[in-house]
Design a protein around this motif. Structure first.
Motif, PDB file in Angstrom:
ATOM      1  N   ILE A 185      78.013  23.849  35.763  1.00 34.12           N
ATOM      2  CA  ILE A 185      77.331  24.425  34.714  1.00 34.12           C
ATOM      3  C   ILE A 185      76.609  23.169  34.026  1.00 34.12           C
ATOM      4  O   ILE A 185      77.214  22.147  33.792  1.00 34.12           O
ATOM      5  CB  ILE A 185      78.475  25.055  33.829  1.00 34.12           C
ATOM      6  N   ILE A 186      75.334  23.444  33.671  1.00 35.78           N
ATOM      7  CA  ILE A 186      74.370  22.624  32.749  1.00 35.78           C
ATOM      8  C   ILE A 186      73.993  23.219  31.689  1.00 35.78           C
ATOM      9  O   ILE A 186      73.108  24.336  31.738  1.00 35.78           O
ATOM     10  CB  ILE A 186      73.392  21.960  33.861  1.00 35.78           C
ATOM     11  N   VAL A 187      74.194  22.771  30.526  1.00 38.18           N
ATOM     12  CA  VAL A 187      73.650  23.414  29.239  1.00 38.18           C
ATOM     13  C   VAL A 187      72.754  22.451  28.591  1.00 38.18           C
ATOM     14  O   VAL A 187      73.266  21.231  28.068  1.00 38.18           O
ATOM     15  CB  VAL A 187      74.772  24.048  28.535  1.00 38.18           C
ATOM     16  N   ASP A 188      71.534  22.466  28.220  1.00 32.44           N
ATOM     17  CA  ASP A 188      70.725  21.673  27.463  1.00 32.44           C
ATOM     18  C   ASP A 188      70.752  22.518  26.022  1.00 32.44           C
ATOM     19  O   ASP A 188      70.196  23.351  25.654  1.00 32.44           O
ATOM     20  CB  ASP A 188      69.248  21.362  27.989  1.00 32.44           C
ATOM     21  N   ALA A 189      71.472  21.739  25.166  1.00 34.28           N
ATOM     22  CA  ALA A 189      71.773  22.206  23.564  1.00 34.28           C
ATOM     23  C   ALA A 189      70.653  21.608  22.660  1.00 34.28           C
ATOM     24  O   ALA A 189      71.237  21.652  21.585  1.00 34.28           O
ATOM     25  CB  ALA A 189      73.107  22.228  23.282  1.00 34.28           C
TER      26      ALA A 189
END
Length: 162
Positions: free
Chosen positions: A126-130
């Protein structure tokens, strides 16, 4: 129809006030500030002070004013990255949102924003750019994210990002 909905909302809010009074007070403070210049700041400030309890536990398991109706439908608890991933576009066997390029990668969920996220030769992530933080985690650790967030809040170096 609107009148019925508003009546139900009133019952819900009264039950929240009864069973989760601190949350109710903070939500009312947010509500009252929504149309003001300080609305965004008040919302962030109050939201950060709300205890992390779901309404399922805080209200629904205690109230006598709710009903359970037997029905047949698919349920999805979208409180996890795994559940949210099911609503993303499929790109070569990966679930993606935003500016994403995936090559030789499988079963990944990518929540992008403005920056290009390239996945190459990866699996089950899972990759999340916040914005100011990028999260990269094993899909199987999805349920443990709350523990991680609590640890980050306790650290002076990382608390500003949470």
């Amino acid at each position: 129809m609107r009148r019925i909905f508003m009546k139900r909302a009133d019952v819900y809010l009264r039950e929240m006030e009864k069973y989760l009074p601190k949350m109710y007070k903070r939500l009312m403070t947010i509500y009252q500030s929504l149309e003001t210049d300080e609305g965004s700041n008040v919302t962030k400030e109050q939201y950060n002070e709300i205890d992390g309890i779901s309404v399922d536990f805080g209200i629904m398991q205690k109230t006598r004013k709710a009903f359970v109706i037997k029905c047949d439908f698919v349920w999805d608890d979208i409180g996890t990255f795994a559940a949210l991933s099911r609503f993303l576009s499929n790109l070569r066997g990966n679930n993606v949102l935003g500016n994403t390029f995936m090559e030789e990668s499988e079963n990944c969920s990518v929540f992008g924003k403005d920056r290009l996220i390239i996945g190459f030769g990866i699996k089950d992530l899972i990759i999340v750019d916040a914005g100011d933080v990028i999260l990269v985690m094993d899909k199987n650790k999805d349920q443990e994210i709350k523990h991680l967030v609590n640890e980050l809040k306790e650290s002076k170096e990382t608390e500003k990002y949470i």
